[in-house]
Design an enzyme around this catalytic site. Structure first.
Site, PDB file in Angstrom:
ATOM      1  N   GLU A 151       0.811  -1.231   0.000  1.00  0.00           N
ATOM      2  CA  GLU A 151       0.000   0.000   0.000  1.00  0.00           C
ATOM      3  C   GLU A 151       0.838   1.273   0.000  1.00  0.00           C
ATOM      4  O   GLU A 151       0.781   2.077   0.951  1.00  0.00           O
ATOM      5  CB  GLU A 151      -0.969   0.000   1.190  1.00  0.00           C
ATOM      6  CG  GLU A 151      -2.066  -1.021   1.052  1.00  0.00           C
ATOM      7  CD  GLU A 151      -3.209  -0.815   2.067  1.00  0.00           C
ATOM      8  OE1 GLU A 151      -3.006  -0.108   3.052  1.00  0.00           O
ATOM      9  OE2 GLU A 151      -4.288  -1.375   1.836  1.00  0.00           O
ATOM     10  N   GLU A 307      -6.732  -7.622  -0.698  1.00  0.00           N
ATOM     11  CA  GLU A 307      -7.128  -7.607   0.715  1.00  0.00           C
ATOM     12  C   GLU A 307      -8.578  -7.149   0.830  1.00  0.00           C
ATOM     13  O   GLU A 307      -8.980  -6.173   0.199  1.00  0.00           O
ATOM     14  CB  GLU A 307      -6.307  -6.588   1.517  1.00  0.00           C
ATOM     15  CG  GLU A 307      -4.868  -6.929   1.740  1.00  0.00           C
ATOM     16  CD  GLU A 307      -4.187  -5.842   2.572  1.00  0.00           C
ATOM     17  OE1 GLU A 307      -4.876  -5.182   3.379  1.00  0.00           O
ATOM     18  OE2 GLU A 307      -2.987  -5.640   2.402  1.00  0.00           O
TER      19      GLU A 307
HETATM   20  C1  GLA Z   1      -4.334  -2.426   4.803  1.00  0.00           C
HETATM   21  C2  GLA Z   1      -2.939  -2.976   4.996  1.00  0.00           C
HETATM   22  C3  GLA Z   1      -2.905  -4.182   5.876  1.00  0.00           C
HETATM   23  C4  GLA Z   1      -3.788  -3.981   7.078  1.00  0.00           C
HETATM   24  C5  GLA Z   1      -5.183  -3.687   6.605  1.00  0.00           C
HETATM   25  C6  GLA Z   1      -6.164  -3.527   7.741  1.00  0.00           C
HETATM   26  O1  GLA Z   1      -5.001  -3.030   3.783  1.00  0.00           O
HETATM   27  O2  GLA Z   1      -2.326  -3.284   3.775  1.00  0.00           O
HETATM   28  O3  GLA Z   1      -1.561  -4.395   6.272  1.00  0.00           O
HETATM   29  O4  GLA Z   1      -3.298  -2.923   7.820  1.00  0.00           O
HETATM   30  O5  GLA Z   1      -5.173  -2.474   5.907  1.00  0.00           O
HETATM   31  O6  GLA Z   1      -7.450  -3.245   7.270  1.00  0.00           O
END
Ligand code: GLA
Ligand code: GLA
Length: 699
Positions: A151, A307
């Site tokens: 991210e 995710e």
């Molecule tokens: C993001 C991050 C993860 C985690 C999630 C929690 O997607 O990439 O590492 O922190 O949020 O929702």
């Protein structure tokens, strides 16, 4: 076959952080993964401190054992480069690696993403770690995918330290060539801001008053590029050392900070992290929009939901869980909009750390509760949908999205601070969503072929060349609908002279005499010409936040303001060019945008995926190379929905032949609903995925 990785079927799994657990737990983890049908796990996202305990020590033994274990259970690995959270020893050795805010505050170690994007020390260490991982694991049989970093831009999008300033000056030199050109571009004749050399230029740190807008715009461009340079450095190592293994980084849906059109050029496929809020009854509309963007970033290629949360997240003020059927429905929604897999944050719930209350595929309660049932159930359903992988969606209506324009639109000192890109876009998207029309996003620089209708909810910044291409599109028979406050500035954010909308004046057939923002809480009434006062369902439309005094120069009036200062003046116009047309909305109609778009949809001939859809039902169609179509039907509504079906098909979720031959019913009591005649009944939050064999169209 357009497969994301070598793993067949749809991908299912999540982030696994085994370094948080003793190795005995791993054995249990992989058994349970196999039971749940997990076929891909993301490993190592935050493992840097474990992989490299100090500058000269490496510890790969645990990861060797882990990958071997996973492979023995037939599970593939999405191996992360672990660079999103640099360890304490690295930070203390290079304190200037920590990012600095616009106010000069250096952010401390103790969270994650604590790095300056322009730091040479960070970059060298990240590339070194990536190379070590790639060299060690490129041939490992478990490896199916590389997951670069995590991210980008989540917590840190910019840094104002001296090193970033130097990098910014280098970037500016490359963009502008000479300081004279920079002065011209930034309009530094204003407020005595002239520079004699690049050395005098600094990032837009906190200043006494409004900062030069072109400096701010160049800063946004630079910050996206600076993070992209990091990504490209890691990607280059992976491509060199581990050729043939796809590489991706997890995007964050429609994120302002990063120009994803540019970024996606360096992705083998796009992956996205999506966290729609179960407390928001409209969350699925926004999710659909983001998924359409993710699919569009690589021109319709399948993408990966990298995710999502199995239930609640832990980072909202109030974290509402997902009902199991909502979890299932929202997972299917990603597939319905072109994803070839559903992964999660995370596999096993943490017991320590900032995310210990975040839901997981394997909750704190273990396999006893509903959480685990949910995980096993979705795994089984994804296996049944395996053949969908690789099929594609064709958008009917194109929506133009330009990060440059987004950044420039939202700079300060504009006629109204209420003109924000997401607020302008969402009601347009929602109107199409509600009408069952499938959207593809595209950058203004793209080819527009394949779209009969193009929507530009806002193009504040628009260069003349793009305006000419849009003009060519309409002259060629295309239909364009353009939103307010468009065609205002060039790529330097200088006003196009001669009246707004600058290079779109001739195409739209009008000139804007004055922008007329509407005070908060007030509305101006707009009425479509030719509709009478009592006509349903939308006799009156409400413009909020924005209106304009426009004067037609060839355009015909489609709707007028009927209240306020602009009463009687045109609000919406259409300018015909042969069989093409260019529409202009001079106001922000918010939730009332639909009736105007209906006119353009009718004129362009673009229509819904499946006519006659009941309210709350989302329908999309994925098509395989052999002509097989997969019709996704998702009921987001609180009531049972009856969907009329014209063709026989098989519901892949249940294996039930819905209709055979003619209209005959063979399957009833689907767990998603029941079939009667040519009508499929979907339970509240129910879904069906119908396989419709080629040839698609039958009498
Ligand atoms: C993001 C991050 C993860 C985690 C999630 C929690 O997607 O990439 O590492 O922190 O949020 O929702
Ligand atoms: C003040 C300043 C001017 C200008 C105007 C704008 O009066 O002196 O330079 O910024 O505000 O309203």
């Amino acid at each position: 076959m357009d497969r994301l990785t070598r793993v067949p079927g749809l991908l299912y799994g999540g982030d696994w952080n085994p370094e948080q657990w003793p190795e005995e737990v791993w054995a249990q983890d992989v058994e349970l993964m196999a039971e749940a049908g997990v076929n891909l796990v993301t490993v190592g996202v935050f493992s840097w401190a474990r992989l490299q305990p100090d500058a000269h020590r490496w510890d790969f033994g645990w990861l060797d054992r882990l990958l071997d274990l996973v492979h023995r259970h037939g599970i593939a690995v999405d191996l992360a480069t672990a660079t999103a959270s640099p360890p304490a020893w690295l930070v203390r050795a290079h304190p200037d690696l920590l990012p600095v805010t616009a106010d000069g505050v250096r952010l401390e170690f103790g969270s994650r993403q604590h790095y300056c994007p322009s730091s040479p020390a960070y970059r060298a260490a990240a590339v070194r770690l990536t190379r070590r991982l790639a060299e060690r694991y490129h041939g490992h049989p478990a490896l199916a995918l590389w997951h670069v970093h995590n991210e980008y831009g989540d917590h840190v999008q910019e840094c104002f330290c001296a090193g970033s300033a130097a990098d910014f000056r280098r970037w500016l030199r490359q963009r502008h060539g000479t300081v004279e050109e920079l002065n011209r571009s930034w309009g530094t004749a204003f407020w005595s801001q002239r520079y004699n050399s690049f050395d005098q230029v600094e990032p837009p740190r906190t200043a006494p008053g409004p900062v030069n807008p072109t400096q701010l715009l160049d800063w946004r461009r630079f910050c996206s590029d600076a993070l992209l340079a990091l990504h490209r450095a890691e990607k280059a190592v992976l491509d060199e050392v581990s050729p043939g293994v796809p590489v991706t980084t997890n995007f964050m849906s429609m994120l302002k900070a990063l120009d994803y059109w540019e970024w996606s050029r360096y992705e083998d496929f796009v992956s996205d992290d999506a966290y729609p809020d179960p407390a928001d009854p409209r969350a699925h509309v926004n999710a659909a929009m983001n998924y359409d963007l993710m699919r569009s970033l690589k021109a319709g290629r399948p993408w990966l939901l990298m995710e999502q949360a199995p239930s609640a997240v832990s980072w909202r003020p109030v974290n509402v869980p997902k009902r199991p059927d909502l979890y299932r429905l929202w997972s299917l929604q990603a597939l319905a909009r072109g994803a070839d897999g559903v992964l999660h944050f995370q596999w096993r719930a943490s017991v320590a750390g900032a995310e210990k209350f975040h839901s997981a595929m394997l909750p704190h309660r273990g396999t006893a509760g509903r959480g685990w049932q949910r995980t096993v159930a979705l795994g089984a359903e994804l296996r049944r949908l395996g053949e969908v992988a690789g099929s594609r969606i064709r958008g009917q209506v194109g929506v133009l999205l330009d990060w440059d324009s987004w950044w420039a639109l939202e700079l300060d000192d504009h006629p109204s601070a209420r003109m924000r890109w997401p607020d302008l876009l969402r009601p347009w998207y929602a109107a199409l969503y509600e009408r069952g029309v499938t959207v593809g996003f595209l950058p203004p620089t793209a080819g527009y072929e394949g779209y009969r209708l193009l929507l530009a909810p806002n193009l504040y910044l628009l260069d003349t060349a793009t305006a000419e291409r849009l003009t060519g599109y309409v002259h060629g028979g295309g239909h364009l609908v353009c939103g307010p406050f468009s065609g205002i500035t060039d790529r330097h954010d200088h006003i196009h002279p001669g009246g707004h909308p600058g290079p779109l004046r001739a195409l739209l057939g009008l000139v804007v005499d004055e922008h007329w923002p509407i005070p908060d809480g007030e509305a101006t009434i707009v009425r479509l010409d030719g509709t009478d006062r009592d006509a349903e369902p939308h006799p009156e439309l409400r413009a909020e936040h924005w209106s304009e005094w426009i004067e037609p120069e060839g355009a015909e009036t489609v709707a007028r303001y009927t209240s306020g200062e602009l009463a009687g003046r045109p609000a919406v116009t259409r300018h015909r060019h042969g069989t093409g047309s260019a529409w202009y909305l001079s106001c922000h109609l918010g939730p009332d945008t639909g009736p105007v778009l209906d006119l353009a949809l009718t004129e362009s001939g673009a229509g819904p995926e499946l006519p006659g859809l009941p309210e709350g039902v989302e329908a999309t169609r994925r098509r395989a190379a052999d002509g097989t179509a997969y019709l996704f039907l998702l009921n987001h509504g609180p009531a049972e929905a009856r969907v009329p079906l014209a063709r026989p098909g098989t519901d892949l979720l249940t294996g039930t032949e819905l209709l055979t031959g003619t209209d005959l019913l063979t399957g009833t009591d689907l767990h998603t609903g029941s079939a009667t005649g040519t009508t499929l009944t979907l339970a509240p939050l129910g879904a069906a995925v119908l396989r419709l064999p080629a040839p698609e169209e039958r009498p």
